[in-house]
Design a protein around this motif. Structure first.
Motif, PDB file in Angstrom:
ATOM      1  N   LEU A 110       0.765  -1.044  -0.017  1.00  0.00           N
ATOM      2  CA  LEU A 110      -0.110   0.075  -0.102  1.00  0.00           C
ATOM      3  C   LEU A 110       0.780   1.013  -0.013  1.00  0.00           C
ATOM      4  CD1 LEU A 110      -2.842  -0.587   2.529  1.00  0.00           C
ATOM      5  CD2 LEU A 110      -2.929  -0.149   0.247  1.00  0.00           C
ATOM      6  N   ARG A 111       1.935   1.229   0.550  1.00  0.00           N
ATOM      7  CA  ARG A 111       3.005   2.234   0.730  1.00  0.00           C
ATOM      8  C   ARG A 111       3.812   2.509  -0.718  1.00  0.00           C
ATOM      9  NH1 ARG A 111       4.449   6.180   3.489  1.00  0.00           N
ATOM     10  NH2 ARG A 111       6.589   7.116   3.046  1.00  0.00           N
ATOM     11  N   GLU A 112       4.267   1.618  -1.132  1.00  0.00           N
ATOM     12  CA  GLU A 112       4.867   1.590  -2.286  1.00  0.00           C
ATOM     13  C   GLU A 112       5.041   0.257  -3.149  1.00  0.00           C
ATOM     14  OE1 GLU A 112       8.422   3.915  -0.772  1.00  0.00           O
ATOM     15  OE2 GLU A 112       9.672   2.023  -0.664  1.00  0.00           O
ATOM     16  N   GLY A 113       3.967  -0.275  -3.703  1.00  0.00           N
ATOM     17  CA  GLY A 113       3.934  -1.407  -4.320  1.00  0.00           C
ATOM     18  C   GLY A 113       4.646  -1.320  -5.790  1.00  0.00           C
ATOM     19  N   PRO A 114       5.413  -2.167  -6.374  1.00  0.00           N
ATOM     20  CA  PRO A 114       6.051  -2.185  -7.475  1.00  0.00           C
ATOM     21  C   PRO A 114       4.971  -1.652  -8.614  1.00  0.00           C
ATOM     22  CG  PRO A 114       6.623  -3.993  -6.430  1.00  0.00           C
ATOM     23  CD  PRO A 114       5.699  -3.508  -5.394  1.00  0.00           C
ATOM     24  N   THR A 115       3.763  -2.299  -8.342  1.00  0.00           N
ATOM     25  CA  THR A 115       2.820  -2.239  -9.712  1.00  0.00           C
ATOM     26  C   THR A 115       1.526  -2.062  -9.027  1.00  0.00           C
ATOM     27  OG1 THR A 115       2.176  -4.584  -9.891  1.00  0.00           O
ATOM     28  CG2 THR A 115       3.984  -4.181 -10.836  1.00  0.00           C
ATOM     29  N   ASP A 116       0.285  -1.929  -9.915  1.00  0.00           N
ATOM     30  CA  ASP A 116      -0.836  -1.947  -9.241  1.00  0.00           C
ATOM     31  C   ASP A 116      -1.653  -2.984  -9.203  1.00  0.00           C
ATOM     32  OD1 ASP A 116      -1.415  -2.483 -11.876  1.00  0.00           O
ATOM     33  OD2 ASP A 116      -2.977  -0.986 -12.438  1.00  0.00           O
ATOM     34  N   ARG A 117      -0.762  -4.144  -9.063  1.00  0.00           N
ATOM     35  CA  ARG A 117      -1.357  -5.588  -8.806  1.00  0.00           C
ATOM     36  C   ARG A 117      -0.831  -5.973  -7.501  1.00  0.00           C
ATOM     37  NH1 ARG A 117      -4.314  -8.831 -12.888  1.00  0.00           N
ATOM     38  NH2 ARG A 117      -3.958 -10.379 -11.329  1.00  0.00           N
ATOM     39  N   PHE A 118      -1.824  -5.876  -6.344  1.00  0.00           N
ATOM     40  CA  PHE A 118      -1.289  -6.264  -5.139  1.00  0.00           C
ATOM     41  C   PHE A 118      -1.041  -7.734  -4.901  1.00  0.00           C
ATOM     42  CE2 PHE A 118      -4.190  -8.953  -2.837  1.00  0.00           C
ATOM     43  CZ  PHE A 118      -5.246  -8.947  -3.753  1.00  0.00           C
ATOM     44  N   ASP A 119      -1.872  -8.503  -6.046  1.00  0.00           N
ATOM     45  CA  ASP A 119      -1.659 -10.095  -5.750  1.00  0.00           C
ATOM     46  C   ASP A 119      -0.341 -10.448  -6.623  1.00  0.00           C
ATOM     47  OD1 ASP A 119      -2.690  -9.135  -8.258  1.00  0.00           O
ATOM     48  OD2 ASP A 119      -4.202 -10.524  -8.208  1.00  0.00           O
ATOM     49  N   ARG A 120      -0.222 -10.064  -7.772  1.00  0.00           N
ATOM     50  CA  ARG A 120       1.241 -10.315  -8.302  1.00  0.00           C
ATOM     51  C   ARG A 120       2.330  -9.863  -7.604  1.00  0.00           C
ATOM     52  NH1 ARG A 120      -0.442  -8.921 -14.173  1.00  0.00           N
ATOM     53  NH2 ARG A 120      -2.182 -10.267 -14.486  1.00  0.00           N
ATOM     54  N   ASP A 121       2.280  -8.922  -6.979  1.00  0.00           N
ATOM     55  CA  ASP A 121       3.423  -8.316  -6.263  1.00  0.00           C
ATOM     56  C   ASP A 121       3.778  -9.206  -5.196  1.00  0.00           C
ATOM     57  OD1 ASP A 121       3.981  -6.500  -8.194  1.00  0.00           O
ATOM     58  OD2 ASP A 121       2.743  -4.822  -7.083  1.00  0.00           O
ATOM     59  N   CYS A 122       2.698  -9.396  -4.291  1.00  0.00           N
ATOM     60  CA  CYS A 122       3.025  -9.781  -3.041  1.00  0.00           C
ATOM     61  C   CYS A 122       2.870 -11.397  -2.788  1.00  0.00           C
ATOM     62  CB  CYS A 122       1.708  -9.558  -2.056  1.00  0.00           C
ATOM     63  SG  CYS A 122       1.825  -7.720  -1.970  1.00  0.00           S
ATOM     64  N   PHE A 123       2.210 -12.137  -4.097  1.00  0.00           N
ATOM     65  CA  PHE A 123       2.401 -13.826  -3.991  1.00  0.00           C
ATOM     66  C   PHE A 123       2.848 -14.150  -5.351  1.00  0.00           C
ATOM     67  CE2 PHE A 123      -1.594 -12.179  -1.824  1.00  0.00           C
ATOM     68  CZ  PHE A 123      -1.533 -12.993  -0.457  1.00  0.00           C
ATOM     69  N   VAL A 124       3.224 -15.483  -5.180  1.00  0.00           N
ATOM     70  CA  VAL A 124       3.864 -16.152  -6.354  1.00  0.00           C
ATOM     71  C   VAL A 124       2.719 -16.446  -7.178  1.00  0.00           C
ATOM     72  CG1 VAL A 124       5.278 -18.305  -6.889  1.00  0.00           C
ATOM     73  CG2 VAL A 124       5.960 -16.659  -5.133  1.00  0.00           C
ATOM     74  N   MET A 125       1.852 -17.135  -6.639  1.00  0.00           N
ATOM     75  CA  MET A 125       0.520 -18.180  -7.085  1.00  0.00           C
ATOM     76  C   MET A 125      -0.109 -17.273  -8.483  1.00  0.00           C
ATOM     77  SD  MET A 125       0.518 -21.058  -6.345  1.00  0.00           S
ATOM     78  CE  MET A 125       0.962 -22.372  -4.802  1.00  0.00           C
TER      79      MET A 125
END
Ligand SMILES: Cc1cc2nc3c(=O)[nH]c(=O)nc-3n(C[C@H](O)[C@H](O)[C@H](O)COP(=O)(O)OP(=O)(O)OC[C@H]3O[C@@H](n4cnc5c(N)ncnc54)[C@H](O)[C@@H]3O)c2cc1C
Ligand SMILES: N[C@@H](Cc1c[nH]c2cc(Cl)ccc12)C(=O)O
Length: 516
Positions: A110-125
């Motif tokens: 939320l502070r500075e994610g690499p992209t606008d997709r939290f799921d692809r940035d935070c998870f592998v699946m």
């Protein structure tokens, strides 16, 4: 000794109960299952939680034993499409949330994610699913998640004892009717008496306890403990014992579904290894890939859409492949029995309660109920404390899941039809409004979600809040003062791992074709 179990109903609930108690108590328990040859099972429960692997392990079954027999596939997530807006999608995956410096990675995102997709940035699946891959290599080895296969087996017997310790990376999708058939064979081979007949009457003694059930051709069947697995009819629990039903209709208005089984060449189509829930004008459509067909259905609220319109929309959504498929229209009774164990009768499955299948919780409810009944199995003293423990635990699981589902609709940004606009103003369960206010300041954790075990970990709530997009979320203020270096390294590690895995894992279809 109390050891005669009579199960009425032979759907998923009836056969899961019969097979589990045979596995648990062997010849020390006497089990009779009576199912109607005329009244069919619902038979559309196709997607599960990952926890169901404990059920199969308890029965001593390996994937290779039951999966090919049930045309089963792996489910790595629920994929939500069009809930935020048309064209948007996100995943609720089976993958533990990483944390950095004591904050969940989603907070850093939320502070500075690499992209606008939290799921692809935070998870592998999510990337593995997008690529249509299997979480197992062709030799059967599992991807190296923060999960060691077998390591959580010693922690306890029930699902609640496993929660939060590890997260298994996938659940299953299968043909429910084939699973019931598989478990019939399993149960009968181990001594369950199987009677195909209609129960016409439930007999009560002077105390109001069930003394037996009268069948059309097999006379009276007597027993000690009666399990009502008769589906939405709830023949024993609601009809005979007149136990009140607590409806959830005021908070979850979807009360209808139309389902299609669509044969497909899955080799040509490929398998997206997840359950997809695509938002529609008055509900949502599920898409479940199995070996040989897809299962699909439109879940909707009758107040907003007619069955004919729902069927038409579903057929258009599926396309020409649906032309010959027969539509199965289902009325859903949403809510739970006030108590699921009364006197000597326990309701398990749809007879105990149901919420719409948005997070595939029906079979989880059954599995949980069976585990709790095994844990609280009575003796001749019929200790009422056991009944209370059981009833409280069932009510908590159902009420908790209801709250989680309501959150999907409240948090969905979409407001383009009356159905979606009403979702924002409808009554919500007590306590949820306050919890949502809290989550606007701090993402959900164990302290701030529904306070009893209900199968869903806090990270599941984070996924729904972050993905649905209708509730504004803020990163923790402390992160402004913290060094973001570690979080950035974690995001980079996820990217690296995703790249490595997508280069090496086999296609999901190829994995199952090799198993079959
Ligand atoms: C639209 C929809 C989608 C779903 N999707 C999912 C999902 O993706 N994942 C999930 O986990 N769950 C799902 N579920 C839930 C799942 O289908 C059920 O939880 C599961 O099938 C259990 O059903 P049951 O055995 O309780 O009842 P049923 O399948 O209805 O079985 C009832 C049984 O009782 C018998 N019976 C009834 N009356 C009599 C009588 N008088 N005498 C003798 N026998 C009788 C019938 O013959 C039948 O065998 C879904 C449910 C619906 C409605
Ligand atoms: N104990 C459940 C909870 C769970 C954890 N992650 C997910 C993801 C989805 Cl899509 C459903 C459910 C869950 C389980 O492990 O299955």
């Amino acid at each position: 000794m109390l050891n005669r179990l009579v199960i009425v109903g032979g759907g998923t609930a009836g056969w899961m109960t019969a097979s589990y108690f045979k596995a648990a108590f062997g010849d020390r328990i006497d089990i009779t299952l009576v199912e109607s040859g005329n009244v069919g099972a619902v038979g559309v429960g196709e997607a599960t939680f990952s926890d169901i692997r404990h059920f199969f392990e308890f029965l001593g079954l390996k994937e290779k034993d039951w999966m090919p027999a049930c045309n089963a596939t792996y489910k790595l997530a629920v994929r939500f499409e069009n809930w935020r807006e048309k064209g948007h999608s996100f995943y609720h995956p089976f993958e533990q949330m990483r944390s950095v410096n004591g904050f969940p990675l989603t907070d850093w995102w939320l502070r500075e994610g690499p992209t606008d997709r939290f799921d692809r940035d935070c998870f592998v699946m999510p990337s593995i699913i997008d690529a249509g891959l299997s979480p197992r290599n062709l030799d059967g080895t599992l991807i190296d998640q923060p999960f060691v296969e077998g390591a959580d087996e010693m922690q306890g017997l029930t699902m609640s004892e496993h929660q939060g310790k590890t997260q298994f990376p996938y659940a299953y999708q299968f043909e429910a009717a084939l699973l019931a058939k598989y478990l019939t064979k399993y149960s009968v081979e181990r001594g369950v008496t199987h009677i195909t007949d209609d129960v016409q009457k439930v007999n009560l003694d002077e105390r109001g306890w069930i003394s037996g059930v009268t069948t059309a051709e097999h006379g009276d069947i007597t027993g000690d403990l009666f399990v009502d697995c008769t589906g939405f009819r709830a023949l024993l629990m609601n009809k005979a014992l007149e136990v009140p039903f607590v409806s959830y209709a005021d908070t979850l208005p979807n009360d209808s579904a139309v389902a299609l089984q669509v044969p497909q060449d899955m080799k040509a189509r490929g398998i997206l290894p997840c359950t997809t829930a695509t938002a529609q004008d008055a509900g949502w459509i599920w898409t479940i890939p199995l070996m040989g067909r897809i299962g699909t259905g439109y879940v909707y609220a009758k107040d907003y859409l007619s069955p004919e319109e729902a069927e038409r929309t579903l057929r258009e959504f599926v396309g020409p492949a649906a032309a010959d498929a027969e539509a199965n229209h289902i009325r859903m009774r949403i809510g739970r029995s006030e108590n699921s164990w009364v006197n000597n009768c326990v309701a398990i499955g749809l007879s105990s309660g149901f919420v719409e299948p948005l997070e595939s919780t029906g079979i989880f409810f059954i599995h949980h109920a069976i585990e709790q009944l095994a844990k609280n199995f009575p003796d001749d003293s019929w200790n009422p404390v056991q009944r209370k423990l059981y009833n409280d635990s069932i009510a908590h699981v159902m009420d908790g899941v209801r709250e989680f589902l309501v959150l999907h609709y409240v948090a969905a940004k979409r407001d383009d039809t009356q159905y979606w606009r009403d979702a924002k103003t409808r009554r919500i369960p007590d306590g949820l409004a306050e919890r949502i206010e809290t989550w606007k300041t701090q993402l959900p954790d164990t302290e701030t979600v529904f306070p009893y075990y209900h199968g869903l970990p806090p990270y599941s709530y984070m996924c729904i809040l972050l993905g649905m997009g209708g509730i504004e979320l803020k990163p923790s203020p402390a992160l402004a003062l913290s060094d973001p270096g570690l979080a950035q390294r974690e995001f980079a590690a996820i990217r690296d791992k995703t790249r490595r895995l997508t280069e090496t894992l086999p296609k999901a279809y190829d994995y199952f074709a090799a198993q079959h």
